[in-house]
Each structure stands twice: as C-alpha cells, then as structure tokens.
Design an enzyme around this catalytic site. Structure first.
Site, mmCIF file in Angstrom:
data_model
loop_
_atom_site.group_PDB
_atom_site.id
_atom_site.type_symbol
_atom_site.label_atom_id
_atom_site.label_comp_id
_atom_site.label_asym_id
_atom_site.label_seq_id
_atom_site.Cartn_x
_atom_site.Cartn_y
_atom_site.Cartn_z
ATOM 1 C CB CYS A 33 -8.049 0.255 0.622
ATOM 2 S SG CYS A 33 -9.014 -0.830 -0.440
ATOM 3 C CB CYS A 36 -9.151 -2.722 2.314
ATOM 4 S SG CYS A 36 -8.176 -2.861 0.809
#
Length: 108
Positions: A33, A36
């Site tokens: 991600c 993230c």
C-alpha cells in the site's frame, strides 16, 4: 528520536489494546500500500515525539486478517485509537503530520 512502534498480530492484539496504560494508536497497513508506506515515517516521528502520552503499534492486514475483519476495516491505511480496549476514534487514508497530530490531540 527513535521509533517505538510495536508490531501486533491477531494473537496479541486484544491483550495489547487492553493492557497498555497509555492510549494506543494502531496502524492497519499492508506492505504493498503506497499511502501506508508514506505514513510510516510520520508515525515513526510521532511515536518518538509523543512517547509517554501515546503508544504506537501496527498490524499487517495481509498477514493478520481476523482483527481487521472483526473491526470492519474496509480501507487502508486505517488508524484506530484505543484506550483500555475501547475505540476512541478512527482515521482513514493518508494524512500529513500536522493534520494527524491535530486529530490525535483532539481524540486524546
């Protein structure tokens, strides 16, 4: 400042959020991600700056699927603040450091 972000799993999640004396911010993330990954250095900075006031932990949603399912995590990054096992607030998506710190201060 050194990062003090604890790594959680499905096995130790409940015990950790219930046993910590300080509120704990859990970062629900996945290695693939992009947002993230962008949040990681911000959380590491804040974990050093807010040491003693707030604990920080993270859980990989790919490797630990029971906890995110139980908490109805639908999108990552998702940050959830807990105090003695009770959810105080939830932040979803990438946030800048100032915005994140401001939101955390409101929740504390």
């Amino acid at each position: 400042m050194a990062s003090s972000i604890q790594i959680l799993t499905d096995d130790n999640f409940d015990k950790t959020i219930n046993d910590l004396e300080t509120p704990v911010l859990i970062d629900f993330f996945a290695p693939w991600c992009g947002p993230c990954r962008a949040m990681r250095p911000l959380l590491e900075e804040l974990s050093g700056e807010m040491q003693g006031k707030l604990s920080f932990a993270k859980i990989n949603v790919d490797e630990n699927q029971d906890t995110p399912t139980k908490l109805k995590i639908r999108s990552i990054p998702c940050l959830i603040l807990f105090r003695q096992g009770e959810e105080l607030g939830r932040l979803v998506g990438h946030k800048g450091k100032q915005a994140l710190q401001s939101e955390l201060e409101k929740l504390l």
